[in-house]
Design a protein around this motif. Structure first.
Motif, short mmCIF file in Angstrom:
data_model
loop_
_atom_site.label_atom_id
_atom_site.label_comp_id
_atom_site.label_asym_id
_atom_site.label_seq_id
_atom_site.Cartn_x
_atom_site.Cartn_y
_atom_site.Cartn_z
N PRO A 190 -21.61 41.51 41.65
CA PRO A 190 -20.35 42.11 42.11
C PRO A 190 -20.60 43.24 43.10
CG PRO A 190 -20.39 41.90 39.72
CD PRO A 190 -21.78 41.64 40.20
N THR A 191 -19.86 43.25 44.19
CA THR A 191 -19.95 44.31 45.19
C THR A 191 -18.54 44.76 45.54
OG1 THR A 191 -19.89 42.76 47.03
CG2 THR A 191 -22.06 43.35 46.17
N PHE A 192 -18.44 45.96 46.08
CA PHE A 192 -17.14 46.43 46.55
C PHE A 192 -17.38 47.42 47.69
CE2 PHE A 192 -18.50 49.15 43.08
CZ PHE A 192 -18.31 50.44 43.58
N CYS A 193 -16.34 47.68 48.45
CA CYS A 193 -16.43 48.57 49.60
C CYS A 193 -15.44 49.71 49.42
CB CYS A 193 -16.13 47.81 50.89
SG CYS A 193 -16.16 48.82 52.38
N CYS A 194 -15.92 50.94 49.53
CA CYS A 194 -15.05 52.12 49.45
C CYS A 194 -14.79 52.65 50.85
CB CYS A 194 -15.71 53.22 48.61
SG CYS A 194 -15.95 52.77 46.89
N LEU A 195 -13.56 52.99 51.13
CA LEU A 195 -13.20 53.47 52.47
C LEU A 195 -12.28 54.66 52.34
CD1 LEU A 195 -13.18 52.97 55.57
CD2 LEU A 195 -11.12 51.60 55.20
N HIS A 196 -12.65 55.77 52.99
CA HIS A 196 -11.79 56.95 53.04
C HIS A 196 -11.26 57.08 54.45
CE1 HIS A 196 -10.26 60.99 52.13
NE2 HIS A 196 -10.69 61.31 53.34
N VAL A 197 -9.93 57.12 54.60
CA VAL A 197 -9.30 57.19 55.91
C VAL A 197 -8.68 58.57 56.08
CG1 VAL A 197 -7.56 56.20 57.44
CG2 VAL A 197 -8.84 54.72 55.90
N GLY A 198 -9.02 59.25 57.16
CA GLY A 198 -8.44 60.57 57.42
C GLY A 198 -9.46 61.68 57.31
N GLU A 199 -8.98 62.90 57.32
CA GLU A 199 -9.86 64.05 57.24
C GLU A 199 -10.51 64.12 55.85
OE1 GLU A 199 -8.60 67.85 59.38
OE2 GLU A 199 -6.69 66.91 58.90
N LEU A 200 -11.73 64.55 55.84
CA LEU A 200 -12.45 64.72 54.57
C LEU A 200 -12.49 66.20 54.27
CD1 LEU A 200 -13.94 63.07 52.43
CD2 LEU A 200 -16.05 63.47 53.68
N ASN A 201 -11.53 66.66 53.48
CA ASN A 201 -11.48 68.07 53.10
C ASN A 201 -10.96 68.19 51.67
OD1 ASN A 201 -8.61 67.90 53.27
ND2 ASN A 201 -8.69 68.39 55.45
N GLU A 202 -10.97 69.40 51.15
CA GLU A 202 -10.60 69.61 49.75
C GLU A 202 -9.16 69.18 49.48
OE1 GLU A 202 -10.49 73.23 46.41
OE2 GLU A 202 -11.15 73.61 48.48
N ARG A 203 -8.26 69.48 50.41
CA ARG A 203 -6.84 69.16 50.19
C ARG A 203 -6.61 67.65 50.13
NH1 ARG A 203 -2.33 68.56 53.48
NH2 ARG A 203 -3.57 68.89 55.36
N ARG A 204 -7.48 66.90 50.79
CA ARG A 204 -7.31 65.45 50.82
C ARG A 204 -8.26 64.73 49.86
NH1 ARG A 204 -4.15 63.63 55.15
NH2 ARG A 204 -3.56 65.28 56.60
N GLY A 205 -8.74 65.47 48.86
CA GLY A 205 -9.46 64.82 47.77
C GLY A 205 -10.95 64.71 47.94
N ALA A 206 -11.57 65.56 48.77
CA ALA A 206 -13.02 65.48 48.99
C ALA A 206 -13.79 65.71 47.69
CB ALA A 206 -13.44 66.49 50.05
N ASN A 207 -13.34 66.68 46.89
CA ASN A 207 -14.05 66.96 45.63
C ASN A 207 -14.01 65.77 44.68
OD1 ASN A 207 -14.74 69.52 46.45
ND2 ASN A 207 -12.98 70.50 45.51
N ALA A 208 -12.86 65.11 44.61
CA ALA A 208 -12.74 63.94 43.74
C ALA A 208 -13.66 62.82 44.21
CB ALA A 208 -11.29 63.47 43.70
N LEU A 209 -13.79 62.64 45.52
CA LEU A 209 -14.67 61.60 46.05
C LEU A 209 -16.13 61.90 45.70
CD1 LEU A 209 -13.11 60.99 49.59
CD2 LEU A 209 -13.17 59.39 47.68
N ILE A 210 -16.51 63.18 45.81
CA ILE A 210 -17.89 63.56 45.49
C ILE A 210 -18.19 63.30 44.02
CG2 ILE A 210 -19.47 65.52 45.29
CD1 ILE A 210 -18.08 66.68 47.79
N HIS A 211 -17.27 63.71 43.14
CA HIS A 211 -17.49 63.51 41.70
C HIS A 211 -17.53 62.03 41.35
CE1 HIS A 211 -15.67 67.76 41.09
NE2 HIS A 211 -16.97 67.82 41.29
N ALA A 212 -16.68 61.24 42.00
CA ALA A 212 -16.68 59.80 41.74
C ALA A 212 -17.99 59.17 42.22
CB ALA A 212 -15.49 59.15 42.45
N SER A 213 -18.49 59.62 43.37
CA SER A 213 -19.75 59.07 43.88
C SER A 213 -20.91 59.40 42.95
CB SER A 213 -20.02 59.64 45.28
OG SER A 213 -19.00 59.30 46.19
N ILE A 214 -20.93 60.63 42.42
CA ILE A 214 -21.98 61.02 41.49
C ILE A 214 -21.93 60.17 40.22
CG2 ILE A 214 -22.80 62.89 40.01
CD1 ILE A 214 -21.88 64.84 42.19
N ALA A 215 -20.72 59.98 39.71
CA ALA A 215 -20.56 59.19 38.49
C ALA A 215 -21.01 57.74 38.71
CB ALA A 215 -19.11 59.23 38.03
#
Length: 225
Positions: A190-215
């Motif tokens: 199984p494979t999947f592709c993650c895509l973030h569209v837009g600015e990468l900053n705290e207000r737009r969920g950057a911290n959540a993306l980092i924590h999800a990537s670590i997990a």
């Protein structure tokens, strides 16, 4: 209108002239459909790109300048000889309101691609006690002006519900599939592709993306940029 279609003015005070949504998805698409399109935005060069005639005042020095001086200059430039005026930002609501009273006015479109009133509740530059009153005031102003427009373009069904009673079109901010990078497979299974569209900053969920990537990495998921 011209022999090639409508004369359309797209006016934005908060977006760059080359914003993919405003320039690529709207202005260029309208040109391809046979219309004459002018795009007015801060810092836009005085030239024609992909058939879109660009123009606009210099970049504002700060937020207050953008909401006042820049908005005023765009208002003066963006409505001349237009059949359709498409406004993108709430700081230009006054322009729409004034245009709606003209005897010979263009068709007016308000683009609500974000829930601006809700966003004000999180703006750090607004004192916290003032956020809710200002948010409610903006919401009422939006609905009042929208009722005088010929069309409101909403980015989501939830935003559209705020403008019930208006002529509505829902155009969701989905990326063009031909511009997305192709998913690459490194291993069987199984494979999947993650895509973030837009600015990468705290207000737009950057911290959540980092924590999800670590997990995910801790679970053995292999990432490829």
């Amino acid at each position: 209108s011209t022999g090639f279609g409508l004369r359309v003015s797209v006016v934005t005070s908060a977006h760059r002239f080359d914003d993919p949504r405003v320039f690529g998805r709207e202005a260029v698409t309208l040109v391809e459909a046979g219309h004459e399109v002018r795009l007015f935005a801060p810092g836009a060069p005085n030239e024609t790109i992909s058939g879109v005639v660009l123009s606009g005042p210099s970049m504002p020095m700060n937020r207050l300048s953008r909401m006042t001086t820049t908005a005023f200059r765009l208002s003066r430039q963006g409505v001349k000889n237009a059949d359709v005026v498409h406004i993108h930002d709430p700081e230009l609501l006054l322009l729409l309101f004034l245009l709606s009273f003209r005897r010979k006015r263009p068709q007016l479109i308000y683009d609500a691609h974000e829930d601006y009133a809700a966003q004000l509740l999180e703006k750090p530059w607004i004192p916290r006690p003032l956020r809710r009153p200002i948010s409610r005031l903006l919401g009422r102003a939006e609905r009042t002006v929208a009722r005088r427009c010929d069309l409101v373009v909403a980015a989501t069904p939830s935003i559209a519900r705020q403008f019930e009673g208006c002529e509505l079109a829902i155009v969701q901010n989905m990326p063009r599939h031909d511009l997305l990078p192709a998913a690459r497979v490194r291993a069987a299974g199984p494979t999947f592709c993650c895509l973030h569209v837009g600015e990468l900053n705290e207000r737009r969920g950057a911290n959540a993306l980092i924590h999800a990537s670590i997990a995910l990495a801790e679970e053995g998921v292999v990432f490829e940029q």
